[in-house]
Design a protein around this motif. Sequence first.
Motif, PDB file in Angstrom:
ATOM      1  N   ALA A 198      39.720 -95.266 -13.114  1.00  0.00           N
ATOM      2  CA  ALA A 198      39.741 -94.758 -14.598  1.00  0.00           C
ATOM      3  C   ALA A 198      39.908 -93.575 -14.632  1.00  0.00           C
ATOM      4  N   GLU A 199      41.096 -92.540 -15.077  1.00  0.00           N
ATOM      5  CA  GLU A 199      40.558 -90.681 -14.776  1.00  0.00           C
ATOM      6  C   GLU A 199      40.137 -90.437 -16.580  1.00  0.00           C
ATOM      7  N   PRO A 200      39.481 -89.573 -16.996  1.00  0.00           N
ATOM      8  CA  PRO A 200      39.104 -89.221 -18.023  1.00  0.00           C
ATOM      9  C   PRO A 200      40.439 -88.436 -18.844  1.00  0.00           C
ATOM     10  N   THR A 201      41.147 -89.191 -19.239  1.00  0.00           N
ATOM     11  CA  THR A 201      42.297 -88.486 -19.567  1.00  0.00           C
ATOM     12  C   THR A 201      43.210 -90.150 -20.903  1.00  0.00           C
ATOM     13  N   LEU A 202      43.702 -89.179 -22.144  1.00  0.00           N
ATOM     14  CA  LEU A 202      44.703 -90.233 -22.400  1.00  0.00           C
ATOM     15  C   LEU A 202      45.882 -90.553 -21.923  1.00  0.00           C
ATOM     16  N   VAL A 224      34.649-101.602 -14.991  1.00  0.00           N
ATOM     17  CA  VAL A 224      36.059-100.333 -14.867  1.00  0.00           C
ATOM     18  C   VAL A 224      34.797 -99.150 -14.454  1.00  0.00           C
ATOM     19  N   VAL A 225      35.298 -98.416 -13.700  1.00  0.00           N
ATOM     20  CA  VAL A 225      34.621 -97.227 -12.708  1.00  0.00           C
ATOM     21  C   VAL A 225      35.038 -96.023 -13.068  1.00  0.00           C
ATOM     22  N   LEU A 226      34.765 -95.254 -13.849  1.00  0.00           N
ATOM     23  CA  LEU A 226      35.404 -93.591 -14.563  1.00  0.00           C
ATOM     24  C   LEU A 226      35.324 -93.077 -13.323  1.00  0.00           C
ATOM     25  N   ASN A 227      36.853 -92.450 -12.870  1.00  0.00           N
ATOM     26  CA  ASN A 227      36.332 -91.546 -11.918  1.00  0.00           C
ATOM     27  C   ASN A 227      37.025 -89.952 -12.702  1.00  0.00           C
ATOM     28  N   LYS A 228      36.217 -88.342 -11.502  1.00  0.00           N
ATOM     29  CA  LYS A 228      36.459 -87.749 -12.282  1.00  0.00           C
ATOM     30  C   LYS A 228      36.859 -87.359 -13.486  1.00  0.00           C
ATOM     31  N   CYS A 229      34.742 -87.382 -13.329  1.00  0.00           N
ATOM     32  CA  CYS A 229      34.703 -87.241 -14.641  1.00  0.00           C
ATOM     33  C   CYS A 229      33.940 -85.758 -15.123  1.00  0.00           C
ATOM     34  N   ARG A 250      30.449 -94.462 -12.653  1.00  0.00           N
ATOM     35  CA  ARG A 250      30.373 -92.771 -13.188  1.00  0.00           C
ATOM     36  C   ARG A 250      30.394 -92.248 -11.466  1.00  0.00           C
ATOM     37  N   ILE A 251      32.229 -91.035 -11.650  1.00  0.00           N
ATOM     38  CA  ILE A 251      32.408 -90.275 -10.592  1.00  0.00           C
ATOM     39  C   ILE A 251      32.278 -88.816 -11.226  1.00  0.00           C
ATOM     40  N   PRO A 252      31.616 -88.041 -11.418  1.00  0.00           N
ATOM     41  CA  PRO A 252      31.374 -86.788 -11.244  1.00  0.00           C
ATOM     42  C   PRO A 252      32.625 -85.692 -10.791  1.00  0.00           C
ATOM     43  N   PHE A 253      33.594 -85.630 -11.409  1.00  0.00           N
ATOM     44  CA  PHE A 253      34.886 -84.412 -10.559  1.00  0.00           C
ATOM     45  C   PHE A 253      34.099 -83.195  -9.827  1.00  0.00           C
ATOM     46  N   ASP A 254      33.570 -83.004  -9.074  1.00  0.00           N
ATOM     47  CA  ASP A 254      33.182 -82.007  -8.629  1.00  0.00           C
ATOM     48  C   ASP A 254      33.875 -81.594  -7.422  1.00  0.00           C
ATOM     49  N   ASN A 255      33.741 -80.113  -7.330  1.00  0.00           N
ATOM     50  CA  ASN A 255      34.567 -79.707  -5.506  1.00  0.00           C
ATOM     51  C   ASN A 255      34.043 -80.058  -4.929  1.00  0.00           C
ATOM     52  N   VAL A 268      30.926 -90.592   1.472  1.00  0.00           N
ATOM     53  CA  VAL A 268      29.543 -91.108   1.671  1.00  0.00           C
ATOM     54  C   VAL A 268      28.677 -90.989   2.721  1.00  0.00           C
ATOM     55  N   ASN A 269      29.622 -90.642   3.966  1.00  0.00           N
ATOM     56  CA  ASN A 269      28.892 -90.073   5.936  1.00  0.00           C
ATOM     57  C   ASN A 269      28.619 -88.291   5.610  1.00  0.00           C
ATOM     58  N   LYS A 270      29.385 -87.580   4.316  1.00  0.00           N
ATOM     59  CA  LYS A 270      29.073 -86.118   4.711  1.00  0.00           C
ATOM     60  C   LYS A 270      27.923 -85.568   3.539  1.00  0.00           C
ATOM     61  N   ASN A 271      27.322 -86.780   2.822  1.00  0.00           N
ATOM     62  CA  ASN A 271      26.667 -86.074   1.482  1.00  0.00           C
ATOM     63  C   ASN A 271      26.111 -87.285   1.326  1.00  0.00           C
ATOM     64  N   GLU A 272      24.337 -87.566   1.265  1.00  0.00           N
ATOM     65  CA  GLU A 272      22.872 -88.275   0.890  1.00  0.00           C
ATOM     66  C   GLU A 272      23.449 -88.059  -0.644  1.00  0.00           C
ATOM     67  N   LYS A 273      23.577 -87.216  -1.531  1.00  0.00           N
ATOM     68  CA  LYS A 273      24.276 -87.948  -2.582  1.00  0.00           C
ATOM     69  C   LYS A 273      25.575 -89.100  -3.288  1.00  0.00           C
ATOM     70  N   TYR A 274      26.155 -88.677  -1.896  1.00  0.00           N
ATOM     71  CA  TYR A 274      27.098 -89.189  -2.025  1.00  0.00           C
ATOM     72  C   TYR A 274      26.686 -91.372  -1.720  1.00  0.00           C
ATOM     73  N   ARG A 275      26.736 -90.678  -1.024  1.00  0.00           N
ATOM     74  CA  ARG A 275      25.843 -92.710  -0.509  1.00  0.00           C
ATOM     75  C   ARG A 275      25.846 -92.754  -1.771  1.00  0.00           C
ATOM     76  N   GLU A 276      24.196 -92.293  -2.158  1.00  0.00           N
ATOM     77  CA  GLU A 276      23.705 -93.387  -3.411  1.00  0.00           C
ATOM     78  C   GLU A 276      24.562 -93.328  -4.658  1.00  0.00           C
ATOM     79  N   LEU A 277      25.743 -92.144  -4.422  1.00  0.00           N
ATOM     80  CA  LEU A 277      26.420 -92.795  -5.810  1.00  0.00           C
ATOM     81  C   LEU A 277      27.489 -93.930  -5.452  1.00  0.00           C
ATOM     82  N   PHE A 278      27.471 -94.516  -4.177  1.00  0.00           N
ATOM     83  CA  PHE A 278      28.149 -95.393  -3.933  1.00  0.00           C
ATOM     84  C   PHE A 278      27.679 -95.844  -3.357  1.00  0.00           C
ATOM     85  N   SER A 279      26.580 -96.636  -3.116  1.00  0.00           N
ATOM     86  CA  SER A 279      25.534 -97.644  -3.312  1.00  0.00           C
ATOM     87  C   SER A 279      25.150 -98.039  -4.164  1.00  0.00           C
ATOM     88  N   ASN A 280      25.006 -96.923  -4.945  1.00  0.00           N
ATOM     89  CA  ASN A 280      24.473 -97.806  -6.747  1.00  0.00           C
ATOM     90  C   ASN A 280      25.555 -98.296  -7.124  1.00  0.00           C
TER      91      ASN A 280
END
Lengths: 297, 122, 291
Positions: A198-202, A224-229, A250-255, A268-280
């Motif tokens: 889900a997106e964080p809008t009405l 639910v996974v909240l995306n683009k938070c 929760r997946i943050p909106f980041d550039n 996940v394969n490009k950045n450890e912080k995303y690997r952690e996010l999705f592994s969690n």
Amino acid sequence: MPDFMGTQAINMRIAVLSGKGGTGKTLVSVNLAAAAKVSTYVDCDVEEPNGHLFLKPEGIQEEEISVRIPKVDNELCNGCRKCVDFCNFNALAYIKDKLIVFDDVCHSCGGCVLLCPEKALTEKEKVIGKVQKGISDEVTVWTGRLNTGEATGIPIIKKLLVENSPQTNQLTFIDCPPGSACIVMESIKDADYCVLVAEPTLFGVHNLNMVYELVKLFNKPFGVVLNKCLQEENPAEQFCLEKNIKIVGRIPFDNELGTLNSNAEIAVNKNEKYRELFSNLLETVTKEVQHEAATNP
Amino acid sequence: MKIAIPVDEKNLESSVCVSFGRAPYFLVYDTETKGSEFIDNTAETSTGGAGIKAAQIIVDNKANALLTPRCGQNAADVIKAADIKIYKTTFSSIKDNLAAFTDGKLPILEEIHAGFHGHAGN
Amino acid sequence: MKQLLILSGKGGTGKTTIASAFIKLADAKAYADCDVDAPNLHLITGWDREPQKKDYYGLPKAKINTDLCIRCDQCRQNCRFDAISAEPDYKVDFFACEGCGVCEYVCPVGAVGMEPAVAGELMLYSDEVKAFSTAQLRMGSGTSGMLVTEVKKQMKSAASDAKLAIIDGSPGIGCPVIASLSGVDMVLIVAEPSISGISDMERIIITAAKFGIETAVCINKYDTNIKNSEKIEQFCDEQGLPFVGRVSFDSGAVKAINNGQSIVDIDCKSGTEVTEIYHKIMNLLYDNSDD
């Protein structure tokens, strides 16, 4: 396989869905599959399959999927037009003493063939798309593709799901078509768990509500996974709290994530912080499924 | 000859309907007798294949020409199989189009769009 | 009535955000939401009254009268959609049934009938000056060009005097999009700078071109991938399509929407950018009317 699963056999089918396209279904399912390492990814969004753009599978094997459509023998046809009148899809026309079949409107119900008193109609196979199987690292990638303009992708989804009937020690992620049409129902039929993105809008709330109704109707356990938070207030989160819906991630909106994703790269394969996010996220979802299995066997 | 036109209302003051398959009515105009007849388009409420069914109606009413702003591929296939010529309407008024047609000023409809179920994007 | 249709090819690119801003800027007297699968426009156009509602029927679906059923299994065997189950009683799965009527035909005792099935709902918001037409398909109903046609018809008859109509189109390139294109004077495509967004955009441009409708392009959230944005602009240039502007990713836009407002109701970057695009589009739309 991630450590937290221990030696326990994992056999789960997780469907990822959203009320509207562009919400992040493919982002979530592709990255979950990559985080799980040994897994299967099935792209059921047969009209616009995008998962393969990210996973770039190799060693592709493919099989064409056909449906049966009527074929007329104009020698036998006496022009009674019973078939033209019967066809609720308007796939037949009778012009200048000839019956014309419109393949792309035909739903392959077989009615015209059944009722033709002159036995002037038979059936032939018509290819409507294909399923492809390939490998991307340890992820087995299945893609269904419906040819443009075909009436329904359901036969392709059926094939994808039959091919992926439960295997042992395998996590399967099903990337569903957007919306809540019958094609989505088909995709989640055998799922053990549904992840709603889900997106964080009405707008996001309205669209989430549609798939929420759908999974409730089918009695599927879900989260639910909240995306683009963003930092702002999140109406989708509010909605979950009100309805007592489990938020599994929760997946943050980041550039950086946005750029990776718009370039069709696996975060996940490009950045450890995303690997952690999705592994969690994967860990949470797997626990939810196991919990479900234990409480509602 | 008989000319068919998709129309919004059942009178000669009506405008040409922008859609062929889902037009509410067809005007069938006879250039010899100057008689006009409005027929219901039973395809209007079809969930799919409206163009095909509408075209069958045009054929069954023995029109020799179809004047329409646009036409889908499937409908065009039916119309052409019956040797009916398709002309592009250039005005919104029925009368103006009929006059232009009589003067030979309506162009043949060249661009046939892909229709609801076909070939889009190819 | 001049009709402007806003399309995207892919969902979630910001069609509705831009449509709602245009409606506000133009003070539009007629507008419609043709995204019947997941309509959102009603959430930010500020109607506080209840709409008039009307059921929309799709193809009738089969229903089995178990009192008459002799369990011959003909219907189940002949159904190509696996929509009929035999236990405990013969029953049609409403969602799987495609309404072909084969079961009704093969039933030897007349136990199967085709019954009207509500597939969605048409809604009309209107007052003395303006009208807003929208619809929502029901769960399990397939996309429908016919419902889109109904939405547009409803808008036109409720606001026949309006000079300008703004239509929020359907996503994708299928049947509903084609239905939303008919009778339109101009198309604005809201593209998104992603790999998948670009290929979808190209397909929708080709479709609009086949209708002979003038098509302009803008990019939403262009700064999320500048390289891809440049590719889109280059594509427009090559195809001779008017490129009417870039809109930045703006958390202000999210804020506006979550307050039920359009982005031009508040002071934000994306609102200013969309206003510029609006003026360009109006120039193009009214230039075209001269020929």
